[in-house]
Design an enzyme around this catalytic site. Structure first.
Site, PDB file in Angstrom:
ATOM      1  N   ASN A   9      61.669  21.756  30.399  1.00  0.00           N
ATOM      2  CA  ASN A   9      61.917  20.756  31.439  1.00  0.00           C
ATOM      3  C   ASN A   9      62.137  21.511  32.747  1.00  0.00           C
ATOM      4  O   ASN A   9      63.197  22.093  32.964  1.00  0.00           O
ATOM      5  CB  ASN A   9      63.163  19.928  31.069  1.00  0.00           C
ATOM      6  CG  ASN A   9      63.533  18.936  32.154  1.00  0.00           C
ATOM      7  OD1 ASN A   9      62.759  18.706  33.091  1.00  0.00           O
ATOM      8  ND2 ASN A   9      64.721  18.338  32.030  1.00  0.00           N
ATOM      9  N   LYS A  11      62.464  20.290  35.587  1.00  0.00           N
ATOM     10  CA  LYS A  11      63.257  19.487  36.531  1.00  0.00           C
ATOM     11  C   LYS A  11      62.582  19.478  37.916  1.00  0.00           C
ATOM     12  O   LYS A  11      61.356  19.505  37.991  1.00  0.00           O
ATOM     13  CB  LYS A  11      64.692  20.007  36.593  1.00  0.00           C
ATOM     14  CG  LYS A  11      65.314  20.113  35.194  1.00  0.00           C
ATOM     15  CD  LYS A  11      66.793  20.283  35.196  1.00  0.00           C
ATOM     16  CE  LYS A  11      67.288  20.406  33.760  1.00  0.00           C
ATOM     17  NZ  LYS A  11      68.729  20.315  33.643  1.00  0.00           N
ATOM     18  N   HIS A  95      66.952  10.957  30.474  1.00  0.00           N
ATOM     19  CA  HIS A  95      67.661  12.217  30.710  1.00  0.00           C
ATOM     20  C   HIS A  95      68.964  11.925  31.453  1.00  0.00           C
ATOM     21  O   HIS A  95      69.004  11.050  32.327  1.00  0.00           O
ATOM     22  CB  HIS A  95      66.770  13.173  31.519  1.00  0.00           C
ATOM     23  CG  HIS A  95      67.320  14.558  31.570  1.00  0.00           C
ATOM     24  ND1 HIS A  95      68.361  14.902  32.398  1.00  0.00           N
ATOM     25  CD2 HIS A  95      67.002  15.676  30.866  1.00  0.00           C
ATOM     26  CE1 HIS A  95      68.652  16.191  32.210  1.00  0.00           C
ATOM     27  NE2 HIS A  95      67.832  16.682  31.286  1.00  0.00           N
ATOM     28  N   GLU A  97      70.428  13.330  33.804  1.00  0.00           N
ATOM     29  CA  GLU A  97      70.353  13.440  35.273  1.00  0.00           C
ATOM     30  C   GLU A  97      69.766  12.165  35.881  1.00  0.00           C
ATOM     31  O   GLU A  97      70.130  11.778  36.994  1.00  0.00           O
ATOM     32  CB  GLU A  97      69.529  14.684  35.660  1.00  0.00           C
ATOM     33  CG  GLU A  97      70.326  15.954  35.387  1.00  0.00           C
ATOM     34  CD  GLU A  97      69.480  17.199  35.155  1.00  0.00           C
ATOM     35  OE1 GLU A  97      68.267  17.169  35.413  1.00  0.00           O
ATOM     36  OE2 GLU A  97      70.050  18.204  34.697  1.00  0.00           O
ATOM     37  N   GLY A 169      73.134  22.595  32.022  1.00  0.00           N
ATOM     38  CA  GLY A 169      73.338  23.263  33.303  1.00  0.00           C
ATOM     39  C   GLY A 169      73.356  24.766  33.203  1.00  0.00           C
ATOM     40  O   GLY A 169      73.729  25.465  34.145  1.00  0.00           O
TER      41      GLY A 169
HETATM   42  P1  PGA Z   1      69.560  23.366  30.754  1.00  0.00           P
HETATM   43  O1  PGA Z   1      68.901  21.907  30.870  1.00  0.00           O
HETATM   44  O2  PGA Z   1      68.812  24.104  29.679  1.00  0.00           O
HETATM   45  O3  PGA Z   1      69.378  23.959  32.114  1.00  0.00           O
HETATM   46  O4  PGA Z   1      70.986  23.154  30.395  1.00  0.00           O
HETATM   47  C1  PGA Z   1      68.518  21.185  29.745  1.00  0.00           C
HETATM   48  C2  PGA Z   1      68.064  19.810  30.160  1.00  0.00           C
HETATM   49  O5  PGA Z   1      68.648  19.250  31.083  1.00  0.00           O
HETATM   50  O6  PGA Z   1      67.103  19.245  29.607  1.00  0.00           O
END
Ligand code: PGA
Length: 245
Positions: A9, A11, A95, A97, A169
Site C-alpha cells: 500500500n 498510500k 482502510h 486512514e 504507521g
Molecule cells: P504501515 O501501514 O505498514 O506503514 O504500518 C500499513 C497500512 O496502513 O496498510
C-alpha cells in the site's frame, strides 16, 4: 481461494518517476519468487502505468486504494469501479486512514464492498480496533457490517486485512499472538476460503514471525513497501515460509 499474499500500500507517496522505478524493480525481482501473490496498490493516478508495467510479466497484480460505490455521476474527485475494473484486480476498502480522515462509515464500506464485487474487483476489507486496550470485537463488528447483504458464496472473492489502527504507521507491529487470536475470530465469520492478512508496521525484520503462523495468509505493507529491496525481501520471506494450500 485462500493463498499466500503480500500487498503493498503506497498510500499517498511516490511521484511519477518513483512509481515507475518501484513498480519496475518489484516486477523484475518478483519474477524469481514463487508461492506468493504480490499486489501493488499505488495512488490512483499511477494505476494505469503500474498496471502496464507489471502486466508484462503477469506475476504482480494491481489494486486501487479506494473506489466510490456509484458507477458514474456528479461526484467530483471520485473514481468508479467501472473505471478501474480493467486495470486493477483488487481494491482496498475501509482502510483506517479513510475511516479517520474522510469519515468513511461502516455503511460506506459495505456499499463499496458490494460495488467492488459487482464489477469483478476483489475487495481487501480492512478492519481493526482503534486502541491497544480496545477489544478485538471492534474489528469483528466492522467485518460484519462490511459483509452485510453479501451472499456467503461471494466471500471467496474477498480478502480481509486485520489492521489494528494502533499498530499502523511503521513503529511497532502488534504482537503475533494477538494477531493470531483476532484472525482466528475473523475466520469464523469470513469462512475458510478467503485470505486473511495482517497489516501494521510490517518490515523485513519481523515479518518472519508472522509468516510462521498458519493462520496468517499474508501481509499488507505500508511504509516498508516504498523501499523496493525491503519489500522484495518481505515477499521472499513470505514465499519461503508458505506453500499454496
Ligand atoms: P504501515 O501501514 O505498514 O506503514 O504500518 C500499513 C497500512 O496502513 O496498510
Amino acid at each position: 481461494m485462500r493463498r499466500p499474499m503480500v500487498v503493498a500500500n503506497w498510500k499517498m507517496y511516490t511521484r511519477a518517476s518513483d512509481a515507475y522505478v518501484l513498480a519496475t524493480t518489484i516486477r523484475n525481482q518478483v519474477a524469481a519468487i514463487d508461492g506468493v501473490e504480490v499486489v501493488i496498490c499505488p495512488p490512483s493516478v499511477w494505476l494505469s502505468e503500474v498496471s502496464d508495467i507489471v502486466k508484462k510479466d503477469g506475476k504482480v497484480n494491481v489494486g486501487a486504494q479506494n473506489i466510490f460505490y456509484e458507477e458514474e455521476g456528479p461526484y467530483t474527485g471520485e473514481i468508479s469501479p467501472i473505471m478501474i475494473r480493467d486495470i486493477a484486480k483488487y481494491v482496498l476498502v475501509g482502510h483506517s486512514e479513510r475511516r479517520f480522515h474522510f469519515g468513511e462509515s461502516d455503511i460506506d464500506v459495505n456499499e463499496k464492498v458490494i460495488a467492488a464485487l459487482k464489477h469483478g474487483l476483489s475487495p481487501i476489507i480492512c478492519v481493526g480496533e482503534k486502541s491497544k486496550s480496545a477489544p478485538i470485537g471492534e474489528a469483528v463488528e466492522q467485518l460484519t457490517e462490511a459483509l452485510r447483504h453479501i451472499p456467503k458464496k461471494n466471500y471467496q472473492n474477498c480478502v480481509v486485512a486485520y489492521e489494528p489502527v494502533w499498530a499502523i504507521g511503521g513503529v511497532e507491529a502488534a504482537p503475533v499472538e494477538r494477531v493470531v487470536r483476532a484472525i482466528a475470530r475473523l475466520r469464523e465469520d469470513i469462512g475458510r476460503d478467503s485470505p486473511i492478512l495482517y497489516g501494521g508496521s510490517i518490515n523485513n525484520k519481523d515479518v518472519g514471525e508472522f509468516a510462521k503462523s498458519p493462520h496468517i495468509d499474508g501481509v499488507l505493507v505500508g511504509s516498508a513497501s516504498l523501499r523496493a529491496g525491503v519489500f522484495i525481501e518481505i515477499c521472499k520471506i513470505w514465499a519461503e515460509a508458505k506453500t499454496f494450500k
